[in-house]
Design a protein around this motif. Structure first.
Motif, short mmCIF file in Angstrom:
data_model
loop_
_atom_site.label_atom_id
_atom_site.label_comp_id
_atom_site.label_asym_id
_atom_site.label_seq_id
_atom_site.Cartn_x
_atom_site.Cartn_y
_atom_site.Cartn_z
N VAL A 136 20.94 3.19 -29.54
CA VAL A 136 20.56 2.49 -28.31
C VAL A 136 19.05 2.62 -28.14
O VAL A 136 18.46 3.66 -28.43
CB VAL A 136 21.31 3.05 -27.08
CG1 VAL A 136 21.07 4.53 -26.87
CG2 VAL A 136 20.95 2.26 -25.81
N TYR A 137 18.42 1.53 -27.69
CA TYR A 137 16.98 1.44 -27.51
C TYR A 137 16.67 1.09 -26.05
O TYR A 137 17.47 0.42 -25.40
CB TYR A 137 16.38 0.35 -28.40
CG TYR A 137 16.70 0.46 -29.87
CD1 TYR A 137 15.77 0.97 -30.78
CD2 TYR A 137 17.92 -0.02 -30.37
CE1 TYR A 137 16.05 1.02 -32.14
CE2 TYR A 137 18.21 0.03 -31.73
CZ TYR A 137 17.27 0.56 -32.61
OH TYR A 137 17.56 0.61 -33.95
N ASN A 138 15.47 1.45 -25.58
CA ASN A 138 15.14 1.17 -24.18
C ASN A 138 14.07 0.10 -24.01
O ASN A 138 13.22 0.18 -23.12
CB ASN A 138 14.74 2.46 -23.44
CG ASN A 138 13.49 3.11 -24.00
OD1 ASN A 138 13.07 2.82 -25.12
ND2 ASN A 138 12.90 4.04 -23.24
N ALA A 139 14.12 -0.93 -24.84
CA ALA A 139 13.24 -2.09 -24.70
C ALA A 139 13.88 -3.26 -25.45
O ALA A 139 14.70 -3.06 -26.36
CB ALA A 139 11.85 -1.79 -25.23
N TYR A 196 3.17 -1.14 -21.97
CA TYR A 196 4.58 -1.06 -21.60
C TYR A 196 4.72 -1.12 -20.09
O TYR A 196 3.99 -0.44 -19.35
CB TYR A 196 5.20 0.24 -22.13
CG TYR A 196 5.43 0.24 -23.61
CD1 TYR A 196 6.53 -0.41 -24.17
CD2 TYR A 196 4.53 0.88 -24.47
CE1 TYR A 196 6.74 -0.42 -25.54
CE2 TYR A 196 4.73 0.88 -25.85
CZ TYR A 196 5.84 0.23 -26.37
OH TYR A 196 6.04 0.21 -27.72
N ARG A 197 5.66 -1.92 -19.63
CA ARG A 197 5.93 -2.04 -18.20
C ARG A 197 7.30 -1.48 -17.91
O ARG A 197 8.30 -1.89 -18.52
CB ARG A 197 5.87 -3.51 -17.78
CG ARG A 197 6.20 -3.73 -16.31
CD ARG A 197 6.31 -5.21 -16.00
NE ARG A 197 6.76 -5.44 -14.63
CZ ARG A 197 7.16 -6.62 -14.16
NH1 ARG A 197 7.17 -7.68 -14.96
NH2 ARG A 197 7.56 -6.74 -12.91
N ALA A 198 7.37 -0.53 -16.98
CA ALA A 198 8.64 0.09 -16.61
C ALA A 198 9.38 -0.78 -15.60
O ALA A 198 8.77 -1.46 -14.77
CB ALA A 198 8.40 1.47 -16.02
N HIS A 199 10.73 -0.74 -15.68
CA HIS A 199 11.56 -1.54 -14.78
C HIS A 199 12.63 -0.67 -14.14
O HIS A 199 13.14 0.26 -14.76
CB HIS A 199 12.24 -2.68 -15.55
CG HIS A 199 11.29 -3.67 -16.13
ND1 HIS A 199 10.90 -4.81 -15.47
CD2 HIS A 199 10.63 -3.69 -17.32
CE1 HIS A 199 10.06 -5.49 -16.22
NE2 HIS A 199 9.88 -4.83 -17.36
N ARG A 223 17.53 12.60 -16.00
CA ARG A 223 17.63 12.42 -17.45
C ARG A 223 17.73 10.95 -17.85
O ARG A 223 17.94 10.63 -19.01
CB ARG A 223 18.85 13.18 -17.99
CG ARG A 223 18.73 14.68 -17.87
CD ARG A 223 19.85 15.36 -18.65
NE ARG A 223 21.04 15.60 -17.86
CZ ARG A 223 22.28 15.48 -18.31
NH1 ARG A 223 22.49 15.09 -19.54
NH2 ARG A 223 23.31 15.74 -17.54
N ARG A 224 17.58 10.06 -16.88
CA ARG A 224 17.74 8.62 -17.16
C ARG A 224 16.59 8.08 -18.00
O ARG A 224 15.42 8.35 -17.72
CB ARG A 224 17.82 7.85 -15.84
CG ARG A 224 17.90 6.34 -16.00
CD ARG A 224 18.13 5.65 -14.67
NE ARG A 224 17.05 5.86 -13.73
CZ ARG A 224 15.96 5.10 -13.67
NH1 ARG A 224 15.81 4.08 -14.51
NH2 ARG A 224 15.01 5.35 -12.77
N ALA A 225 16.92 7.30 -19.03
CA ALA A 225 15.91 6.60 -19.81
C ALA A 225 15.41 5.41 -19.01
O ALA A 225 16.20 4.64 -18.46
CB ALA A 225 16.48 6.14 -21.14
N ILE A 226 14.10 5.27 -18.93
CA ILE A 226 13.50 4.13 -18.25
C ILE A 226 13.55 2.92 -19.18
O ILE A 226 13.30 3.03 -20.37
CB ILE A 226 12.03 4.44 -17.86
CG1 ILE A 226 11.94 5.75 -17.08
CG2 ILE A 226 11.44 3.28 -17.07
CD1 ILE A 226 12.66 5.75 -15.77
N GLY A 227 13.84 1.76 -18.62
CA GLY A 227 13.81 0.54 -19.40
C GLY A 227 12.43 -0.09 -19.35
O GLY A 227 11.78 -0.13 -18.29
N TYR A 228 11.94 -0.58 -20.49
CA TYR A 228 10.59 -1.11 -20.58
C TYR A 228 10.57 -2.51 -21.19
O TYR A 228 11.48 -2.90 -21.94
CB TYR A 228 9.72 -0.20 -21.47
CG TYR A 228 9.44 1.16 -20.87
CD1 TYR A 228 8.33 1.37 -20.05
CD2 TYR A 228 10.28 2.24 -21.14
CE1 TYR A 228 8.07 2.63 -19.51
CE2 TYR A 228 10.03 3.50 -20.60
CZ TYR A 228 8.92 3.69 -19.78
OH TYR A 228 8.67 4.92 -19.25
#
Length: 654
Positions: A376-379, A267-270, A255-260
């Motif tokens: 909360v945002y993931n970028a 978009y590049r995933a980290h 369920r983890r949000a990927i950071g981009y």
């Protein structure tokens, strides 16, 4: 892959560009209203959930698109209940997994510090901790100590208000893999920052200070930080999807949000960073609804349902102002305990925000309204978006009653002129090369316009205009954010405070430490060093074309010596520029290049001293023509100036 000399020159020019923050900043990181400033903001009552949802749906869709953010979670609590919790966009772009408010696990960074300070207040209630007691009294059996640099001791009160007087440091906060995480006590003891100002004097945000407070807590309870927080906060608040564990437990990982990051239209995933100091919040991961329960406990005098985590008096103490940064401007936001004041539109707001390289979060409580907002945002685009959302929410439901200022008063131009210069955050390293981060990204350049407006600019933030409310107090044009100056005994502006950024103080720097001087010296130095190398490599060809005799051995030695010095300084600049760009990686595990750079900087300095001596021989013995002797002297002088600026950056600590 080998780099050509031209490639090296291009990289070096970036050094000058990166430190010229005000001149190139284009992306705004300050808060701006989502509505047209020329339109009247329509006020609404926060009573209709459907109306709020429609507004948020429109607002978040716009934010995710404009700021290039794949996904976000928003939670609004009101009157002892979650009023709205909703996910937007994607937690994982590759699989198409959407964000779900009660399922998706986000890293929220320093917003998690609020949990640490809540735990400290529990210790105060239990009688095991006192806010005004010397920290060292709690560290008798610990390897961690606070040096007695100043007569006044550091206390939990200072730590909770970020006024302990520590320099900023990132050392020890990140590692390459979970297996390298060491006990908090070891990390704090090994990477202790210097005390650079008396405690209680100025606010300067400190990750180390919060981690130290968490260590003090567990020393008194003889347990681990995660175990304490789990039993005293997460369990009673039913925050079952919140953890400090790294890597995430198997049940949470899916369920983890990927950071981009967003680069060149894609978009590049980290992968997640590995954080080492749980109390400072880096490893804090949670869902939106879990944070909603935390907000409800703070808005309900420490209660969530039938569970109590704090007494009402303790909650009130955490939310009240502990530090007033300007007694002459009481409306300027200061610091509560652990909480940051974020008042807008005359509304009392306390909260916190959090930053990791890819995740940006914000928690804001309206205690007098029994309302809380978490996002909360993931970028990285979430950094400006979160403040935009808070300002738009406040404008919509609790609008400003008076009209914003538009025109400067009489005499404003002259008063503004006296305030111009560079103001640098005190949240900065004083002893290591990490000072580059603070100098380049945490310095405001203050200017004026002919018609009396004040202007500010910094790296990552476009130029803003401010209008004078009264001498030394300015309001953002079209808004209500404050800019406040503090004056010394001679009436000269010495410090700057931003109304929306409570945990920081900006100190006016002397002209020779300004970004303009830094930019000019480094740019001139790079060009001078490159010119020496061009002459060094091009001279033989020039002599061959012109059929001229070669230089004497001494002339060749002098030219070669300055060439080596120039090459050394160029290499040092490139190494530390790349270290600045790859800061997180260098903090986690210093590269061989950085370690080599730390040696080469002193070799280059010794070489510069030698170049000064060589310059004397160049003039005494009349090497080359006058033009080349002047060039040699000028490059040597610039090498000295570059060394001086690198010393001010602590790239060259002496």
């Amino acid at each position: 892959m080998k780099h050509t000399p031209i490639h090296t020159v291009v990289v070096l020019v970036l050094v000058a560009i990166l430190v010229s923050a005000p001149a190139i900043a284009t992306g705004a990181t300050h808060s701006v209203r989502l509505t047209d400033r020329d339109e009247q903001i329509e006020s609404s009552e926060l009573s209709d959930r459907d109306e709020l949802e429609r507004w948020l749906d429109e607002t978040m869709a716009d934010q995710l698109e404009r700021h290039h953010v794949p996904g976000a979670t928003v939670v609004v609590v009101k009157d002892d209940a979650v009023f709205l919790a909703k996910g937007y966009g994607y937690a994982d772009l590759e699989s198409g997994r959407p964000v779900v408010a009660n399922e998706t696990i986000f890293s929220i960074g320093s917003t998690g510090k609020l949990v640490t300070w809540t735990a400290v207040m529990q210790g105060v209630e239990d009688g095991r901790l006192e806010l005004d007691r010397d920290i060292n009294d709690y560290l008798i059996d610990s390897a961690v100590t606070v040096p007695d640099t100043y007569p006044e001791p550091v206390t939990l009160e200072h730590l909770g208000t970020h006024s302990a007087g520590f320099e900023d440091t990132l050392d020890g906060m990140i590692v390459d893999e979970p297996g390298k995480i060491r006990p908090t006590e070891e990390t704090l003891a090994e990477h202790r920052p210097a005390r650079v100002r008396p405690p209680g004097k100025f606010v300067a945000y400190s990750n180390y200070g919060t981690a130290l407070a968490g260590h003090v807590l567990v020393e008194q309870y003889d347990t681990s930080f995660a175990e304490y927080i789990g039993g005293r906060i997460f369990t009673p608040l039913e925050m079952g999807d919140t953890t400090y564990a790294q890597p995430l437990p198997a049940r949470l990982e899916p369920r983890r949000a990927i950071g981009y990051t967003y680069q060149n239209g894609d978009y590049r995933a980290h992968s997640p960073l590995i954080w080492t100091l749980p109390p400072e919040g880096g490893s804090f991961r949670t869902t939106g609804t879990d944070m909603g329960r935390f907000m409800l406990a703070h808005l309900n005098e420490g209660m969530y349902g039938s569970a109590r985590i704090l007494e009402a008096e303790s909650v009130e103490d955490m939310h009240r102002r502990h530090i007033t940064k300007s007694r002459d401007v009481p409306e300027l936001n200061g610091m509560a305990y652990g909480f940051i004041e974020m008042d807008r539109n005359d509304e009392r707001i306390v909260g916190h925000w959090g930053d990791t390289p890819r995740f940006k979060s914000l928690l804001a409580l309206f205690p007098e309204r029994d309302v809380g907002v978490f996002v909360v945002y993931n970028a990285p685009g979430g950094a400006p978006a979160r403040f935009e959302l808070l300002e738009a929410f406040t404008d919509r439901y609790y609008p400003r009653s008076d009209a914003p200022l538009v025109n400067p008063p009489a005499g404003a131009a002259g008063r503004a002129e006296a305030l111009t210069g560079d103001y640098r955050s005190l949240t900065i390293s004083e002893t290591s090369w990490q000072r580059i981060l603070g100098v380049t990204t945490r310095t405001y350049t203050v200017g004026t316009t002919d018609d009396g407006y004040l202007t500010t600019s910094r790296l990552g933030e476009g130029t803003r205009r401010w209008v004078e409310r009264r001498p030394g107090v300015y309001e953002a044009v079209g808004g209500d954010e404050l800019l406040v100056f503090q004056f010394d005994e001679d009436g000269r502006a010495a410090h700057l405070f931003r109304g929306t950024f409570g945990p920081a103080t900006y100190e006016r720097v002397p002209w020779y430490e300004s970004l303009t001087v830094l930019q000019s010296v480094l740019a001139a130095g790079v060009l001078a060093f490159v010119s020496v190398l061009l002459l060094w490599f091009g001279a033989p060809l020039w002599r061959q074309v012109r059929d001229r005799a070669g230089p004497s051995d001494r002339e060749r030695l002098a030219r070669g010596f300055l060439g080596v010095v120039s090459l050394l300084w160029l290499v040092v600049l490139v190494i530390f520029l790349l270290a600045w760009i790859n800061l997180n990686a260098e903090i986690a595990s210093p590269s061989l290049a950085l370690q080599a750079g730390k040696i080469l900087r002193y070799v280059a300095l010794v070489g510069t001293v030698g170049a000064v001596v060589a310059t004397g021989f160049v003039w005494r013995d009349g090497y080359w023509g006058t033009a080349l002797r002047v060039h040699y002297t000028g490059v040597t002088l610039l090498a000295i100036l570059v060394a001086w600026q690198l010393y001010l950056l602590r790239v060259l600590p002496l």
